[in-house]
Design a protein around this motif. Sequence first.
Motif, PDB file in Angstrom:
ATOM      1  N   ALA A  15      59.389  45.188  19.260  1.00 58.84           N
ATOM      2  CA  ALA A  15      58.763  46.501  19.470  1.00 58.84           C
ATOM      3  C   ALA A  15      59.265  47.510  18.444  1.00 58.84           C
ATOM      4  N   GLY A  16      60.543  47.403  18.060  1.00 58.83           N
ATOM      5  CA  GLY A  16      61.087  48.296  17.046  1.00 58.83           C
ATOM      6  C   GLY A  16      60.457  48.064  15.686  1.00 58.83           C
ATOM      7  N   ASN A  17      60.226  46.816  15.344  1.00 57.93           N
ATOM      8  CA  ASN A  17      59.578  46.503  14.072  1.00 57.93           C
ATOM      9  C   ASN A  17      58.132  46.986  14.052  1.00 57.93           C
ATOM     10  N   GLU A  18      57.469  46.873  15.193  1.00 56.95           N
ATOM     11  CA  GLU A  18      56.091  47.346  15.280  1.00 56.95           C
ATOM     12  C   GLU A  18      56.033  48.868  15.142  1.00 56.95           C
ATOM     13  N   GLU A  19      57.047  49.568  15.670  1.00 55.11           N
ATOM     14  CA  GLU A  19      57.097  51.022  15.513  1.00 55.11           C
ATOM     15  C   GLU A  19      57.182  51.394  14.036  1.00 55.11           C
ATOM     16  N   LEU A  20      57.996  50.662  13.289  1.00 52.49           N
ATOM     17  CA  LEU A  20      58.119  50.926  11.850  1.00 52.49           C
ATOM     18  C   LEU A  20      56.795  50.680  11.143  1.00 52.49           C
ATOM     19  N   ARG A  21      56.167  49.567  11.432  1.00 50.99           N
ATOM     20  CA  ARG A  21      54.905  49.227  10.757  1.00 50.99           C
ATOM     21  C   ARG A  21      53.833  50.278  11.044  1.00 50.99           C
ATOM     22  N   ALA A  22      53.775  50.759  12.275  1.00 50.45           N
ATOM     23  CA  ALA A  22      52.784  51.781  12.626  1.00 50.45           C
ATOM     24  C   ALA A  22      53.068  53.081  11.879  1.00 50.45           C
ATOM     25  N   PHE A  23      54.353  53.420  11.772  1.00 50.53           N
ATOM     26  CA  PHE A  23      54.757  54.632  11.054  1.00 50.53           C
ATOM     27  C   PHE A  23      54.395  54.516   9.572  1.00 50.53           C
ATOM     28  N   ILE A  24      54.663  53.371   8.981  1.00 57.71           N
ATOM     29  CA  ILE A  24      54.357  53.154   7.562  1.00 57.71           C
ATOM     30  C   ILE A  24      52.847  53.200   7.320  1.00 57.71           C
ATOM     31  N   SER A  25      52.083  52.702   8.263  1.00 55.74           N
ATOM     32  CA  SER A  25      50.624  52.740   8.114  1.00 55.74           C
ATOM     33  C   SER A  25      50.130  54.171   7.966  1.00 55.74           C
ATOM     34  N   LEU A 242      58.072  63.176  11.007  1.00 57.40           N
ATOM     35  CA  LEU A 242      58.852  62.582   9.920  1.00 57.40           C
ATOM     36  C   LEU A 242      57.978  62.072   8.771  1.00 57.40           C
ATOM     37  N   ILE A 243      56.667  62.075   8.970  1.00 59.86           N
ATOM     38  CA  ILE A 243      55.764  61.610   7.910  1.00 59.86           C
ATOM     39  C   ILE A 243      55.955  62.444   6.645  1.00 59.86           C
ATOM     40  N   GLN A 244      56.071  63.763   6.807  1.00 57.95           N
ATOM     41  CA  GLN A 244      56.226  64.616   5.637  1.00 57.95           C
ATOM     42  C   GLN A 244      57.550  64.358   4.933  1.00 57.95           C
ATOM     43  N   VAL A 245      58.612  64.084   5.700  1.00 63.87           N
ATOM     44  CA  VAL A 245      59.899  63.765   5.088  1.00 63.87           C
ATOM     45  C   VAL A 245      59.774  62.502   4.246  1.00 63.87           C
TER      46      VAL A 245
END
Length: 258
Positions: A15-25, A242-245
Amino acid sequence: MKAILYVGHGSRVEAGNEELRAFISKAKQQFPAVSIQETGFIELTSPTILEAITNCVRQGATEIAVVPVLLLTAQHAKEDIPEEIEKAKEHFPHVRFAYGRPFGIEETIVDLVKQRAEEAGLKQVDGRPTFEEREPTTLVIVGRGSSDPEQTSDLFKIARLVWESTPITDVEVCFIAATHPTVDEGLQKAARLASDTIYVIPYLLFTGVLMQGLEKQLAELNKVSDKKTFILGDYLGFDDQLIQVLTNRTNEVLVKLG
């Protein structure tokens, strides 16, 4: 051809890895002109950094901007990722690399820590509270931990900035691993202070075994404590704020490539 490689930590909990992938998308959408954008992980899951670099090169990348998706500067940012980049240079001598920096100390992140505490029940205030407006409440910020003094000192700086903008009397910092004060030491110190309410905010980007351990630890403390109440707030997560950061950090690396 330019490429962007986002590098996350990696988690045993998918679930943590999926959170990262969604954020990167979401972050990828900020760079529509860059057609090659990949994600790699330092450990615990795949693709590895070298595998992700290989994926970029196979798509035609000749310049790769490597962006660490990490909260603070520590061994992963200073040593592990650069070592993988050096290995990649041996495999792909024709490819240029530029390397960025973690999120670091940012006003957006300070505001996000404050927001997590407010979501857990901390009183909201506008602006910097006066000393008289402060309530007998303690905030404990829990970091992942590192033997790198730069990482630990940065978290103490962030804690002070959070204190400046929240109506609390005390703020403490502790770490899950690798350094002191440990979580046990930090919570014990917080329990000795005058405040009866103690908010605990995990300074973590994703869910995982560390978050699960904190939940269990605080549940046990609340069972045996008559006067103190420990309230666990949510981890920072890959919040849209955090997207802008990340966008700023990525632009910094792209400028290096020219």
